[in-house]
Scaffold this motif. Sequence first.
Motif, PDB file in Angstrom:
ATOM      1  N   ASP A   1       0.827  -1.208   0.000  1.00 54.43           N
ATOM      2  CA  ASP A   1       0.000   0.000   0.000  1.00 54.43           C
ATOM      3  C   ASP A   1       0.860   1.257   0.000  1.00 54.43           C
ATOM      4  O   ASP A   1       0.524   2.253  -0.650  1.00 54.43           O
ATOM      5  N   LEU A   2       1.960   1.225   0.733  1.00 55.66           N
ATOM      6  CA  LEU A   2       2.875   2.373   0.724  1.00 55.66           C
ATOM      7  C   LEU A   2       3.505   2.547  -0.651  1.00 55.66           C
ATOM      8  O   LEU A   2       3.666   3.674  -1.140  1.00 55.66           O
ATOM      9  N   ALA A   3       3.869   1.430  -1.280  1.00 51.94           N
ATOM     10  CA  ALA A   3       4.396   1.502  -2.639  1.00 51.94           C
ATOM     11  C   ALA A   3       3.369   2.150  -3.560  1.00 51.94           C
ATOM     12  O   ALA A   3       3.683   3.053  -4.357  1.00 51.94           O
ATOM     13  N   ALA A   4       2.119   1.702  -3.465  1.00 52.21           N
ATOM     14  CA  ALA A   4       1.056   2.262  -4.301  1.00 52.21           C
ATOM     15  C   ALA A   4       0.859   3.748  -4.039  1.00 52.21           C
ATOM     16  O   ALA A   4       0.640   4.532  -4.972  1.00 52.21           O
ATOM     17  N   GLN A   5       0.962   4.151  -2.777  1.00 51.30           N
ATOM     18  CA  GLN A   5       0.767   5.557  -2.424  1.00 51.30           C
ATOM     19  C   GLN A   5       1.761   6.455  -3.163  1.00 51.30           C
ATOM     20  O   GLN A   5       1.368   7.465  -3.771  1.00 51.30           O
ATOM     21  N   TYR A   6       3.035   6.092  -3.103  1.00 56.44           N
ATOM     22  CA  TYR A   6       4.052   6.962  -3.704  1.00 56.44           C
ATOM     23  C   TYR A   6       4.061   6.855  -5.223  1.00 56.44           C
ATOM     24  O   TYR A   6       4.291   7.861  -5.921  1.00 56.44           O
ATOM     25  N   LEU A   7       3.808   5.676  -5.767  1.00 61.47           N
ATOM     26  CA  LEU A   7       3.729   5.533  -7.221  1.00 61.47           C
ATOM     27  C   LEU A   7       2.517   6.273  -7.770  1.00 61.47           C
ATOM     28  O   LEU A   7       2.583   6.872  -8.855  1.00 61.47           O
TER      29      LEU A   7
ATOM     30  N   ASP B   1       7.314   1.609 -16.352  1.00 62.23           N
ATOM     31  CA  ASP B   1       7.693   0.844 -15.162  1.00 62.23           C
ATOM     32  C   ASP B   1       6.877   1.305 -13.962  1.00 62.23           C
ATOM     33  O   ASP B   1       6.389   0.493 -13.162  1.00 62.23           O
ATOM     34  N   VAL B   2       6.706   2.611 -13.814  1.00 59.53           N
ATOM     35  CA  VAL B   2       5.892   3.156 -12.721  1.00 59.53           C
ATOM     36  C   VAL B   2       4.469   2.612 -12.798  1.00 59.53           C
ATOM     37  O   VAL B   2       3.900   2.174 -11.787  1.00 59.53           O
ATOM     38  N   LEU B   3       3.877   2.614 -13.985  1.00 61.09           N
ATOM     39  CA  LEU B   3       2.503   2.131 -14.145  1.00 61.09           C
ATOM     40  C   LEU B   3       2.381   0.648 -13.792  1.00 61.09           C
ATOM     41  O   LEU B   3       1.415   0.234 -13.133  1.00 61.09           O
ATOM     42  N   LEU B   4       3.360  -0.147 -14.212  1.00 61.30           N
ATOM     43  CA  LEU B   4       3.307  -1.577 -13.917  1.00 61.30           C
ATOM     44  C   LEU B   4       3.587  -1.853 -12.444  1.00 61.30           C
ATOM     45  O   LEU B   4       2.975  -2.752 -11.849  1.00 61.30           O
ATOM     46  N   MET B   5       4.502  -1.090 -11.838  1.00 63.86           N
ATOM     47  CA  MET B   5       4.735  -1.249 -10.397  1.00 63.86           C
ATOM     48  C   MET B   5       3.496  -0.840  -9.610  1.00 63.86           C
ATOM     49  O   MET B   5       3.136  -1.488  -8.620  1.00 63.86           O
ATOM     50  N   LEU B   6       2.834   0.235 -10.053  1.00 65.44           N
ATOM     51  CA  LEU B   6       1.614   0.674  -9.377  1.00 65.44           C
ATOM     52  C   LEU B   6       0.523  -0.388  -9.487  1.00 65.44           C
ATOM     53  O   LEU B   6      -0.165  -0.694  -8.496  1.00 65.44           O
TER      54      LEU B   6
END
Length: 538
Positions: A235-241, A411-416
């Motif tokens: 969730d933290l990863a999603a927040q910043y991405l 990459d940002v979109l796929l990580m998100l």
Amino acid sequence: MKAFKIIIIALILCVACSEETLEVKPVNQYLSENFYSTNEQVYAALIAAYDPIGWSMAFGQWVSPVMFGEIRSDNANAGGDPSDNDQPAWQELDDFRETNTNTLLQPIYRKHYIGVFRANLVILQTELATPEVERYKAEAKFLRAYYHFELFRHFGPLPVVTELLTPDDINLERSTMTEMMTAITDDLKAAIDVLPTTLSDVEVGRASRGTAQALLGKVYLYWADLDGDDPAKFDLAAQYLQEVVNSGQYALVDDFSTLFDYGTKNPIESVLEIQHTNLWPGDWGWFEGIEANGILQLCGIRGLCSGHPEYAAGWGFMLPTQDLNDHFLPDDQYRRDVAIVSIPELTQEVADAGAADCGVVVDITQVNPQDHTGFWQQKFSNYKAYNGNNVNGGDPNLTKDANTYAIRYADVLLMLAEALHRGSGSDGNALTYIDMVRERAAGPGDNTGSFKTGQTIMTEQNWTLLDLIWYERRAELAGEGDRWYDLVRSGRATSDLFSGDPIRSGNLDPQKVWIPVALEETSVAHQISTYPENELFQ
């Protein structure tokens, strides 16, 4: 935690000097005690802290994370000349037979700890409190986080260094994963609070708020994966991405292939891009770091005839595998064709150009027969246009200045998408971001309504959403260096990946996926690594 004694940098410069010998007048105007006293001086130190990011060669070895991330994985073989002993350190890493005497370990290690040291100088050596210096310190914290993260991706948990070391600081314990990731995320959060949202034309290549947010999201993604699939960290990863996406600072370029054309630098899709230059003369004797992108020559097509209309011959490393070629689905050949080229395709290109001096388009007798599968990478193409690029002299093979994408917006979109799915986010939103990447992958122009959506692919292939995400990451980022790190963080670095390669499948130990610290580091403290140790991943 078991103590792991280690030396970070060669700090002891003189061990038997008399006090009289040391008391000499300085030959330079500035010493470390008085250098960091103006904005200009701190800025110069910051540029020095950025410098190691761009070293594709350091201390006599090729140290590109792109090479490591591809050759170590199922995407590529080491390649080289027919002897199968060209660049033996890379051959060892390719076959999972490296030991702590591998000659690449120390240069990779030193490159990043030198970066940490230089970042610490900017953060700790000045008492100036101007707005300019506050920004420089924020950039230095970003860099310190970046270097520590790269060390983690290669070696697993290592000592976190946030102070200037002395000659007595040679015995340091490995930090735990929690300690290392906490230090990295703290640095990035502090940087985000200060870094600007946009950069001027003369600031391109430096860290912005979006750059730091993207790296922070990536760090949390790794941490979540390695910490038992922790949904809170996803969730933290999603927040910043998500903040990167919401900023509106980045977008996918329309034509995927143009990202890798000759002369393309810092497009709107670039979130973190490693800058290379041809202005510093390439010199095989300059062992600290080559400023240009040596990967172009190193990974160019070995044995290519001189009549090819676009490409010059290279040294034949980082050869794509048959498995990577077969990974791309039938509707995904555009991305495949950007990443990989084959002998028949090269032959057709030469025929189309009407080249008369290409009787043999590729002389495969020059190619490593153990690693060659008929394919070459072409995201780092050795364009003929680089001829004459050594404007200030030096070896032309070491002055090719194509940049390297470290994080692209795709990459940002796929990580998100991954963070949303593996955390508490919406799978519908995750598919929206995946489809943005898939629409662009169908080719230039508006492909709305004509490309296969992620949901369609999942249905056709009987895939889960996570299967789709893994497919997309490999297809989108093929040849760019993320594959091995993705496999390790997700626990997929197993011998099954190399079922057609008995050497690699037989040598890979899933419990030893991180490379060891070099013997020359650990022997200073008279203790050799017995890594990995499970308690470090706490």
